[in-house]
Design a protein around this motif. Structure first.
Motif, PDB file in Angstrom:
ATOM      1  N   ARG A 118      13.348  53.469  16.549  1.00 30.88           N
ATOM      2  CA  ARG A 118      13.120  53.428  15.112  1.00 30.88           C
ATOM      3  C   ARG A 118      14.330  52.796  14.449  1.00 30.88           C
ATOM      4  O   ARG A 118      15.365  52.592  15.082  1.00 30.88           O
ATOM      5  N   GLN A 174      17.519  53.144  12.644  1.00 35.29           N
ATOM      6  CA  GLN A 174      18.393  54.316  12.561  1.00 35.29           C
ATOM      7  C   GLN A 174      19.857  53.912  12.566  1.00 35.29           C
ATOM      8  O   GLN A 174      20.221  52.808  12.975  1.00 35.29           O
ATOM      9  N   ASP A 205      15.291  57.789  23.182  1.00 37.15           N
ATOM     10  CA  ASP A 205      14.680  59.022  22.698  1.00 37.15           C
ATOM     11  C   ASP A 205      13.645  58.761  21.612  1.00 37.15           C
ATOM     12  O   ASP A 205      12.561  59.357  21.609  1.00 37.15           O
ATOM     13  N   LYS A 206      13.967  57.836  20.698  1.00 37.83           N
ATOM     14  CA  LYS A 206      13.051  57.574  19.579  1.00 37.83           C
ATOM     15  C   LYS A 206      13.330  56.188  19.009  1.00 37.83           C
ATOM     16  O   LYS A 206      14.212  56.028  18.156  1.00 37.83           O
TER      17      LYS A 206
END
Length: 247
Positions: free
Chosen positions: A118, A120, A115-116
């Protein structure tokens, strides 16, 4: 269509995914329930799935119960996914024994990364509280496991004579036992998450986003307003796994 099952310690969640989209599903607490009773009514009306994928963290005998039910309803075997060394853009930190990483954790990380991408942290709060760090390149750094606030309170209730599991009020310094136990368990979880974030941020030398999922998260999410709320991350990871297999 694919039937996807997230078989957690406390709850079983399932969904039908067709063409990359969720069409139906359900969730229930399974600890004191017959899987056949809970699922047959819904699953008996389903068309025969192309594939049945299961992410399970329960005991082998409970897995066998589900496998037997699937065989009787659909005349096909369920595929129990295990954490690999690397897949879906994520590299498992458990290098020597990758399957020891809970597959729910791996699949949820894969969903987040897809989804993204990064830096995290995944916070999963159900029966247990798990924390996992993921770099932007998909490298899983590892994580921590602790009791959830719910499990902390249950343990206190069993092990002490005068500290129960009653719901209290969150305060910084309590003047009664109920609030002291309620607040202490919640704040212990928050302190662990904050320390983990600081450690991961230093190691990656960057700010780290935080995403939380799980039925036990909502009670303490207001204490950490910068935590993003994830939804159905394990099922989404299973959908990615199915798509990868089909391609």
């Amino acid at each position: 269509m694919n039937l996807l099952v997230d078989f957690g310690n406390t709850r079983l969640k399932w969904a039908i995914w067709t063409g990359g989209k969720r069409s139906m599903g359900g969730v229930f607490a399974h600890a004191d329930t017959s899987l056949e009773t809970a699922l047959s009514a819904n699953w008996s009306a389903l068309q025969r799935p192309q594939e049945i994928l299961v992410a399970s963290v329960v005991k082998p005998e409970r897995e066998q119960e589900l496998a037997t039910l699937v065989e009787s309803l659909f005349n096909q075997e369920a595929s129990f996914v295990r954490s690999p060394r690397a897949a879906l853009g994520v590299t498992n930190a458990y290098r020597s024994d990758p399957a020891r990483l809970g597959v729910d954790r791996f699949l949820a990380l894969a969903a987040l990364h897809a989804d993204k991408p990064r830096a995290q942290i995944l916070i999963s709060c159900g029966t247990a509280l798990t924390l996992d760090a993921l770099a932007a390149d998909g490298n899983h750094l590892g994580g921590l496991i602790a009791p959830s606030p719910m499990l902390m309170r249950q343990s206190l209730g069993r092990a002490t004579a005068q500290v129960g599991e009653s719901q209290g009020t969150l305060v910084d310094i309590a003047s009664n036992t109920i609030d002291a136990a309620w607040s202490g368990c919640l704040l212990a979880a928050v302190a662990l998450v904050e320390r983990f974030r600081e450690t991961v941020s230093r190691r990656l030398d960057t700010d780290v986003a935080m995403v939380g999922d799980g039925g036990g998260l909502d009670e303490w999410l207001p204490l950490m307003p910068d935590v993003e709320r994830g939804r159905d991350l394990v099922l989404r990871g299973l959908a990615l796994w199915a798509a990868e297999e089909s391609s």
